[in-house]
Enzyme design. Sequence first.
Site, PDB file in Angstrom:
ATOM      1  N   GLN A   5      28.735  21.323  -8.312  1.00 44.41           N
ATOM      2  CA  GLN A   5      29.373  20.037  -8.029  1.00 44.41           C
ATOM      3  C   GLN A   5      30.229  20.144  -6.765  1.00 44.41           C
ATOM      4  O   GLN A   5      30.224  19.261  -5.908  1.00 44.41           O
ATOM      5  CB  GLN A   5      30.270  19.605  -9.209  1.00 44.41           C
ATOM      6  CG  GLN A   5      29.525  19.150 -10.451  1.00 44.41           C
ATOM      7  CD  GLN A   5      29.209  20.258 -11.449  1.00 44.41           C
ATOM      8  OE1 GLN A   5      28.964  21.411 -11.064  1.00 44.41           O
ATOM      9  NE2 GLN A   5      29.187  19.916 -12.729  1.00 44.41           N
TER      10      GLN A   5
ATOM     11  N   ARG B  29      27.392  35.052  -9.279  1.00 47.85           N
ATOM     12  CA  ARG B  29      26.060  34.655  -9.753  1.00 47.85           C
ATOM     13  C   ARG B  29      25.227  34.208  -8.564  1.00 47.85           C
ATOM     14  O   ARG B  29      25.759  34.000  -7.461  1.00 47.85           O
ATOM     15  CB  ARG B  29      26.179  33.517 -10.775  1.00 47.85           C
ATOM     16  CG  ARG B  29      26.702  32.227 -10.180  1.00 47.85           C
ATOM     17  CD  ARG B  29      26.627  31.029 -11.133  1.00 47.85           C
ATOM     18  NE  ARG B  29      27.076  29.821 -10.448  1.00 47.85           N
ATOM     19  CZ  ARG B  29      27.027  28.612 -10.982  1.00 47.85           C
ATOM     20  NH1 ARG B  29      26.589  28.424 -12.210  1.00 47.85           N
ATOM     21  NH2 ARG B  29      27.445  27.555 -10.286  1.00 47.85           N
TER      22      ARG B  29
ATOM     23  N   LYS C 141       0.863  -1.191   0.000  1.00 52.06           N
ATOM     24  CA  LYS C 141       0.000   0.000   0.000  1.00 52.06           C
ATOM     25  C   LYS C 141       0.888   1.225   0.000  1.00 52.06           C
ATOM     26  O   LYS C 141       1.795   1.354   0.825  1.00 52.06           O
ATOM     27  CB  LYS C 141      -0.909   0.000   1.248  1.00 52.06           C
ATOM     28  CG  LYS C 141      -2.040   0.998   1.168  1.00 52.06           C
ATOM     29  CD  LYS C 141      -3.075   0.617   0.104  1.00 52.06           C
ATOM     30  CE  LYS C 141      -4.289  -0.060   0.698  1.00 52.06           C
ATOM     31  NZ  LYS C 141      -5.157  -0.621  -0.348  1.00 52.06           N
TER      32      LYS C 141
ATOM     33  N   HIS D 287      18.593  27.820 -12.240  1.00 48.31           N
ATOM     34  CA  HIS D 287      19.278  28.953 -12.867  1.00 48.31           C
ATOM     35  C   HIS D 287      18.519  30.263 -12.662  1.00 48.31           C
ATOM     36  O   HIS D 287      17.296  30.318 -12.814  1.00 48.31           O
ATOM     37  CB  HIS D 287      19.430  28.710 -14.371  1.00 48.31           C
ATOM     38  CG  HIS D 287      20.167  27.449 -14.696  1.00 48.31           C
ATOM     39  ND1 HIS D 287      21.445  27.186 -14.251  1.00 48.31           N
ATOM     40  CD2 HIS D 287      19.800  26.350 -15.414  1.00 48.31           C
ATOM     41  CE1 HIS D 287      21.832  26.001 -14.699  1.00 48.31           C
ATOM     42  NE2 HIS D 287      20.847  25.469 -15.389  1.00 48.31           N
TER      43      HIS D 287
ATOM     44  N   THR E 238      -2.998  -5.581   0.633  1.00 46.19           N
ATOM     45  CA  THR E 238      -2.477  -4.211   0.805  1.00 46.19           C
ATOM     46  C   THR E 238      -3.342  -3.473   1.829  1.00 46.19           C
ATOM     47  O   THR E 238      -2.856  -2.631   2.568  1.00 46.19           O
ATOM     48  CB  THR E 238      -2.417  -3.445  -0.537  1.00 46.19           C
ATOM     49  OG1 THR E 238      -3.725  -3.133  -0.988  1.00 46.19           O
ATOM     50  CG2 THR E 238      -1.674  -4.247  -1.602  1.00 46.19           C
TER      51      THR E 238
HETATM   52  O1  LIG Z   1      27.613  24.862 -11.112  1.00 45.48           O
HETATM   53  C1  LIG Z   1      27.509  24.629 -12.336  1.00 45.48           C
HETATM   54  N1  LIG Z   1      27.934  23.422 -12.824  1.00 45.48           N
HETATM   55  C2  LIG Z   1      27.836  23.088 -14.149  1.00 45.48           C
HETATM   56  O2  LIG Z   1      28.222  21.974 -14.567  1.00 45.48           O
HETATM   57  C3  LIG Z   1      27.268  24.042 -14.999  1.00 45.48           C
HETATM   58  N2  LIG Z   1      26.997  24.061 -16.335  1.00 45.48           N
HETATM   59  C4  LIG Z   1      26.402  25.244 -16.602  1.00 45.48           C
HETATM   60  O3  LIG Z   1      25.981  25.613 -17.751  1.00 45.48           O
HETATM   61  N3  LIG Z   1      26.299  26.003 -15.482  1.00 45.48           N
HETATM   62  C5  LIG Z   1      26.829  25.285 -14.464  1.00 45.48           C
HETATM   63  N4  LIG Z   1      26.956  25.540 -13.134  1.00 45.48           N
END
Ligand SMILES: O=c1[nH]c(=O)c2[nH]c(=O)[nH]c2[nH]1
Length: 302
Positions: free
Chosen positions: A223, A176, A13, A251, A59
């Site tokens: 990353q 940014r 469930k 973004h 369930t």
């Molecule tokens: O932090 C980011 N990693 C990316 O791999 C990436 N690629 C992108 O176009 N902008 C960003 N920003």
Amino acid sequence: MTAVRLGDNKYGKAEVRLVRVTRDTARHEIEDLNVTSQLRGARLEGSFLEGDNSLVVATDTQKNTVYAFARDGVGSPEAFLLRLAEHFTGEFDWIEGGLWQAEQYSWERIVAGGAEHDHSFARTNRATRLAAVQVVDGETHVTAGLTDLTVLKSTGSEFHGFPRDRYTTLAETTDRILATSVTARWRYLPEAVAAGIDYNAVYAEVEALLLDAFASTHSLALQQTLWEMGKAVVEAVDAIAEIRFAMPNKHHFLVDLAPFGLDNPNEVFFAADRPYGLIEGTVVRDGVAEAPNAWKDLPGFI
Ligand SMILES: O=c1[nH]c(=O)c2[nH]c(=O)[nH]c2[nH]1
């Protein structure tokens, strides 16, 4: 004739909505969960192949068990799911394992008349807590996590140095907005589970560590921020074997105000909802055994 066979399967469930009020005193506590219980077992094959229901724990019964167990309290989603897992695998010898999952929604007390109210709450919506108990091949794995933890830094984020080819238009930037909605799941070491874990305390600690690392990392890429967030958690919490992330890069594009005779010194942005970068990664404690079964069928993770 084409030969076919039944592959991986489970049943149960999904999304049992459970609200538990603890009212031993006038100051009530609430626990608000969405619980999914699914069972696995080789002998259940007959239900798929022939409609033989003789071993099918309905369930509906699984749903009722969730509510009945809540009468004794929830405590933490992980502890609650462990109780369900032990019950179904213990009570029915043909139930070999399963996957039990919970989301938990957080509420905070309303401040009324200058004091925290005893029995009135507001949903916080900061993040949804996740928990899962997986029983496979006689082993029990406990993972916890969160989703929809939306965070933003208005500066302290750069992105440059990436390769350029004939399709590259992205400008390099040293300032940014960095925004993401964090989904993370972490796996507890089996020996820590056996010794006992204060799951609620660890959850609060991990959420705080994630927020702290996001804020205090001067980011060169999402990353790198992911890595720093995971590293902070694995270094600080001995009970955690690994933490996995899925992070959309939400973004924010600077709007060109030049047509209106205006400059835009990083103040006015268009918050795009798609497409979004999607950054995923795992931070692992060195030396621990991998546990692919722990992640079996969990949504959102490789
Ligand atoms: O932090 C980011 N990693 C990316 O791999 C990436 N690629 C992108 O176009 N902008 C960003 N920003």
